[in-house]
Design an enzyme around this catalytic site. Structure first.
Site, PDB file in Angstrom:
ATOM      1  CB  SER A 173      -0.896  -0.004   1.235  1.00 24.06           C
ATOM      2  OG  SER A 173      -1.530   1.250   1.403  1.00 24.06           O
ATOM      3  CE1 TYR A 233      -4.534  -1.573   4.702  1.00 21.92           C
ATOM      4  CE2 TYR A 233      -3.786   0.700   4.430  1.00 21.92           C
ATOM      5  CZ  TYR A 233      -4.120  -0.529   3.888  1.00 21.92           C
ATOM      6  OH  TYR A 233      -4.047  -0.714   2.531  1.00 21.92           O
TER       7      TYR A 233
END
Length: 705
Positions: free
Chosen positions: A581, A594
């Site tokens: 990500s 996250y």
């Protein structure tokens, strides 16, 4: 029933031949043109595996048509073209040739030593510029004086054709109504021999071709079909009466292991065998443990019969001259497996040297195609999954043939030099050379976690498009099956499988990789893509939420990579791609769990790149950003949470926000991420490891330098 009682019942009687059913429907046939009736007949025959196997057999009809230039009447031979399958073909699968020109070729025939050159004349007989190439069997149909001809290879028929008592059995079953021709390779000479046979024995219903199959005929399409089905049924009934008298293949020597154990053994064995078969491309495996294989491989006569090899050319071209038989007690002995494969290669090379003649093709891959393990089953290896599966099915046909042939006499294989002449036939070599170049990922096996989501499904599609076999796994069984079904529709059911797997569960991960090795034979590519997302301030982040992010995004990737490493190391390399990500490199508000978990997995990839490099294992990372389309993550709370963090409406403004935030002002789609994955698993990046590709439409915070 007790286990010993089951074994006794299994040993008491042989597996019988299936008897074909006449499926002709006058209602369906009504109103069809002569060529449509030929297609109808062909499709009926090809759809029944008791009649012929995939790609096997051919059918024909001699049809009166108008010459396209003169409008004069012409008799046209419609015959299945080269390489087709009568079960699935359409009208364009038939070659069409002027019959008078075909018959006139006899004047050009210089004898059996030159019969292959006759194939070059077939295109000169083409009717109406039909581009479909005529097959080597065309003369068999042309020179028989019957309007409708079927040539099929049913197991029950070949069992007669490949038995020492086959001719006597043929006479006993049909009382002289079926002729017999000694072995002759298909071609022009066999066509002339058939014509001579029916001239000398008028009134025949068909002819048995030793070691090959049967050819039969009729005055109408219906009569020809009825004749074919009846002849096969007669042979099956005759053989079944004899098979009922006692166990097949001398009785049982090795009992089948339980089904779960057979599957587990295959999953462990297949990648090790694959690793021991060197070649330009990896091989794809197929496992089967059908009753026929277990009966044969576990029998007392197994070693003797397996060494004889297959008989029918249709079988032989798929399976090689003989299988490799392994000792089930030594499957965990790596030295034994390596030596068994080396011995097979040496035996194959010796066979080639004994038979090779000047001008023959170079020796092909000497590795076995068929591997048989008593008590476990049959494993086949080939360049692609469909070929591996078909090779196994053809060897299953060969087992049936051996069982029937031994029930009435002794099974007889092809003479070695005749087998070689089939395998290294110049016409077959030419066919191989006409085949298109394999797609870049043919021979590669991939496992993709999170395969039911947007990025996962796009990646599955991208790798399948270039020829890979794919095992997609997802904790959502319904999503996994939906994607599998879509991909099977697009690329064929052979090349894609799906398993339910939660990547945080060590046992489920192990089971998923075991399923992959059992279905395809090994692993070359891992795309670790399973993911979740959460958004919360540090004070609102619970320990459970923190751990859940790390369980999926870090430990899940660790478990997957750990399972992949030994499989890749065994074959000398592989490619692992982590789907990361932008947040692995760029900090984000209210996403500490996250983002830090993604950062941890990114660093894990770098560490694995160091560990994998000595073994040829490359590990790289693709970092997407804001892939909203098709994403299950963005369909949940993550959308609301991220919109809230940016103070925008989650419905109407979110996609525009991320598009405008990017430097290129473009949406990032799942297919964009899949392209980056493809780069890392392809040869284009063969010298790249430990690298990162950002697919984020440009984000300065995430620059890697």
């Amino acid at each position: 029933m007790l286990e010993h009682e089951t074994r006794e019942r299994h040993a008491a009687s042989a597996i019988p031949f299936a008897v074909p059913r006449n499926r002709w429907s006058d209602a369906e046939a009504a109103g069809k043109s002569p060529e449509e009736l030929l297609l109808y007949r062909s499709n009926l025959l090809g759809a029944d595996l008791t009649v012929t196997n995939f790609g096997g057999g051919n059918t024909s009809a001699k049809i009166e048509m108008a010459d396209p230039l003169t409008d004069a009447p012409a008799t046209v031979l419609w015959v299945k073209g080269s390489g087709g399958d009568i079960g699935s073909m359409k009208l364009d699968g038939f070659a069409t040739l002027y019959l008078d020109k075909l018959l006139g070729l006899e004047s050009r025939y210089r004898g059996v030593d030159f019969e292959d050159e006759m194939v070059g004349y077939l295109p000169h007989c083409t009717f109406n510029l039909n581009a479909r190439a005529a097959s080597i069997d065309t003369p068999l149909h042309a020179y028989l004086p019957y309007p409708h001809v079927d040539h099929v290879h049913p197991d029950a028929i070949i069992a007669l054709a490949a038995s020492s008592a086959g001719k006597a059995a043929t006479d006993a079953i049909w009382g002289g109504a079926i002729g017999w021709l000694p072995w002759k390779r298909p071609g022009f000479e066999l066509g002339l021999q058939l014509r001579q046979l029916v001239t000398e024995q008028p009134g025949l219903r068909g002819a048995m071709l030793e070691g090959h199959g049967i050819i039969c005929w009729g005055d109408t399409a219906r009569a020809c079909y009825d004749n074919t089905i009846a002849l096969i049924a007669d042979a099956a009934h005759y053989l079944n009466e004899r098979l009922a008298l006692g166990p097949a293949f001398g009785g049982e020597r090795v009992a089948p292991r339980p089904a779960a154990e057979r599957a587990a053994v295959a999953a462990r064995l297949m990648p090790r065998l694959r690793a021991l078969m060197p070649g330009e491309r990896g091989k794809i495996g197929h496992f089967a443990d059908d009753p026929e294989t277990l009966e044969f491989a576990g029998s007392r006569d197994f070693a003797r019969l397996a060494a004889i090899g297959t008989s029918c050319p249709d079988h032989f071209l798929r399976t090689k001259i003989a299988p490799l038989a392994l000792d089930p007690a030594r499957l965990d002995d790596e030295a034994y497996l390596a030596q068994a494969l080396e011995d097979y290669r040496q035996l194959y090379a010796a066979y080639y040297q004994r038979c090779v003649a000047p001008g023959d093709p170079a020796m092909r891959d000497p590795n076995p195609v068929v591997v048989l393990v008593p008590g476990v089953g049959r494993i086949t290896f080939a360049a692609d999954k469909t070929t591996a599966r078909l090779a196994g099915e053809f060897y299953g046909n060969a087992i049936n043939v051996m069982r029937g042939a031994e029930a009435i006499g002794d099974y007889v294989g092809l003479p070695e030099k005749e087998a070689y002449r089939i395998e290294y036939w110049a016409l077959e070599e030419a066919k191989l050379r006409r085949m298109p170049k394999p797609r870049p990922l043919v021979g590669r096996i991939a496992l993709i976690s999170g395969g039911g989501g947007g990025i996962g499904a796009a990646t599955v599609r991208r790798l399948l498009a270039d020829g890979a076999c794919v095992m997609l796994v997802d904790r959502d069984a319904e999503a996994a099956e939906r994607v599998r079904a879509e991909m099977a529709q697009a690329f064929g059911k052979d090349v894609v499988r799906a398993e339910t797997c939660d990547v945080t569960d060590e046992q489920q991960v192990a089971a998923a990789f075991e399923a992959c090795t059992r279905e395809f034979g090994g692993l070359d590519i891992l795309v670790a893509n399973a993911g979740i997302a959460s958004s919360a301030s540090i004070e609102e982040t619970s320990v459970e939420l923190w751990r859940r992010n790390y369980d999926v995004l870090t430990e899940g990737y660790f478990l997957s990579a750990r399972a992949a490493f030994p499989l890749m190391r065994a074959v000398g390399g592989g490619s692992i791609v982590f789907i990361g990500s932008k947040n692995a490199l760029a900090a984000a508000v209210n996403a500490s769990a996250y983002a830090s978990a993604k950062a941890a997995s990114l660093h894990l990839a770098r560490c694995l790149a160091l560990e994998g490099a000595p073994h040829g294992i490359r590990v790289n990372t693709v970092n997407p950003d804001a892939v909203i389309k098709g994403s299950r993550i963005w369909d949940g709370d993550w959308r609301k949470e991220r919109a809230g963090a940016h103070g925008i409406d989650p419905g109407s403004e979110l996609e525009e926000h991320y598009r405008n935030r990017s430097m290129l002002k473009r949406d990032v789609l799942p297919e964009d991420v899949a392209e980056a994955v493809y780069f890392f698993v392809s040869e284009a990046s063969s010298k790249s490891t430990g690298n990162i590709v950002n697919v984020d439409a440009g984000n300065a915070q995430a620059f890697t330098r």
